[in-house]
Design an enzyme around this catalytic site. Structure first.
Site, PDB file in Angstrom:
ATOM      1  N   HIS A   1      -6.244  12.234  -6.143  1.00 23.90           N
ATOM      2  CA  HIS A   1      -6.382  11.932  -4.716  1.00 23.90           C
ATOM      3  C   HIS A   1      -7.438  12.793  -4.050  1.00 23.90           C
ATOM      4  CE1 HIS A   1      -5.430  12.441  -0.423  1.00 23.90           C
ATOM      5  NE2 HIS A   1      -5.119  11.162  -0.474  1.00 23.90           N
TER       6      HIS A   1
ATOM      7  N   ASP B   1      -4.965   6.705  -7.206  1.00 18.48           N
ATOM      8  CA  ASP B   1      -6.273   7.027  -6.660  1.00 18.48           C
ATOM      9  C   ASP B   1      -7.249   7.229  -7.805  1.00 18.48           C
ATOM     10  OD1 ASP B   1      -5.440   7.560  -3.723  1.00 18.48           O
ATOM     11  OD2 ASP B   1      -4.086   8.834  -4.869  1.00 18.48           O
TER      12      ASP B   1
ATOM     13  N   GLU C   1      -6.552   2.580  -5.532  1.00 20.51           N
ATOM     14  CA  GLU C   1      -7.382   2.980  -4.406  1.00 20.51           C
ATOM     15  C   GLU C   1      -8.658   3.618  -4.938  1.00 20.51           C
ATOM     16  OE1 GLU C   1      -7.778   5.970  -0.581  1.00 20.51           O
ATOM     17  OE2 GLU C   1      -5.766   5.600  -1.392  1.00 20.51           O
TER      18      GLU C   1
ATOM     19  N   HIS D   1       4.196   5.073  -4.554  1.00 17.97           N
ATOM     20  CA  HIS D   1       3.010   5.827  -4.151  1.00 17.97           C
ATOM     21  C   HIS D   1       2.648   6.875  -5.193  1.00 17.97           C
ATOM     22  CE1 HIS D   1       1.028   8.696  -1.060  1.00 17.97           C
ATOM     23  NE2 HIS D   1       0.197   7.684  -1.260  1.00 17.97           N
TER      24      HIS D   1
ATOM     25  N   GLU E   1       0.804   2.552  -6.918  1.00 18.29           N
ATOM     26  CA  GLU E   1      -0.464   2.873  -6.285  1.00 18.29           C
ATOM     27  C   GLU E   1      -1.025   4.125  -6.934  1.00 18.29           C
ATOM     28  OE1 GLU E   1      -2.892   5.105  -3.187  1.00 18.29           O
ATOM     29  OE2 GLU E   1      -1.061   5.675  -4.247  1.00 18.29           O
TER      30      GLU E   1
END
Length: 243
Positions: free
Chosen positions: A54, A41, A114, A12, A39
């Site tokens: 994020h 953002d 993301e 993450h 992952e």
């Protein structure tokens, strides 16, 4: 996508909480723990550069303030994105999607990007992220593009339909499965507590992979494995040995 090339375990934001999230330092640390998929953002600067962050605002994870998407990249590039975490990472810069792609491809890693738009920029962010991902990962295993915003995924599909997509969910709202299918998603990515035998069966019967965020306890990970889910996003890169 006829084959699912991604490993089960996903780090993450790079390395969870062990390094400043969404920085290249975090991805390198996650890789040192054996992780092969990460992952992150992605959002847009005011002049169209895709950078990793994020929050909508700069305050929590940099020494800047205000809305990140309202600043040009030349200004964002000067910020310290590591000092908030620890003195070890003081001076770590914000990362761009282009820099991330170079590192990913050079090391043979996989990514879940993301799409995290600044409010009001959902469509544009989906378009630009998809266009740049298609360009920079050409000839390599593409990143999985995910978002909580269906309009961002629609824009990504319209721009680069060959890139795999996943719908992010924090609740199983009415029509979630139909929306994922209409966006031609390959995956649904849920808050891990939402998965049970019924929801997993629904997703898999529709041909979708089942991924979970953010799983930091052994009991939760084992429950998801027993349910037959396909991916686990975790902060605990120091606890779970990736397979």
């Amino acid at each position: 996508m006829t084959d699912w090339p991604y490993p089960r375990w996903v780090a993450h934001r790079g390395a969870g909480k062990l390094a400043p999230e969404n920085t290249l330092a975090a991805f390198r640390l996650g890789a040192e723990h054996g992780y092969r998929m990460f992952e992150c953002d992605a959002k847009l600067s005011s002049d169209g550069v895709v950078f990793l962050m994020h929050d909508a605002t700069l305050d929590r994870t940099t020494n800047g303030s205000g809305v990140g998407g309202e600043r040009p990249w030349g200004e964002l590039a000067q910020l310290d994105a590591g000092g908030w975490h620890s003195r070890r990472y003081a001076g770590e810069p914000l990362a761009t999607l282009q820099g991330l792609a170079r590192w990913c491809i050079a090391n043979g890693h996989f990514f879940n990007i993301e799409i995290k738009p600044t409010p009001g920029a959902e469509k544009l962010t989906g378009e630009v992220v998809a266009r740049q991902a298609a360009q920079w990962w050409a000839g390599h295993t593409p990143p999985l593009l995910t978002s909580f915003k269906p309009e961002s995924l629609q824009a990504a599909m319209d721009t680069a339909p060959h890139l795999p997509r996943g719908l992010l969910l924090d609740t199983l709202w009415k029509g979630w499965l139909e929306t994922a299918l209409s966006l031609e998603c390959q995956a649904v990515v849920c808050n891990h507590a939402l998965w049970d035998q019924s929801s997993v069966t629904q997703a898999k019967s529709a041909g979708l992979k089942c991924l979970s965020y953010t799983v930091n306890d052994e009991w939760a990970a084992q429950r998801l494995i027993d349910l037959g889910t396909d991916g686990i996003i975790t902060d605990r890169v120091d606890l779970f040995a990736p397979t």
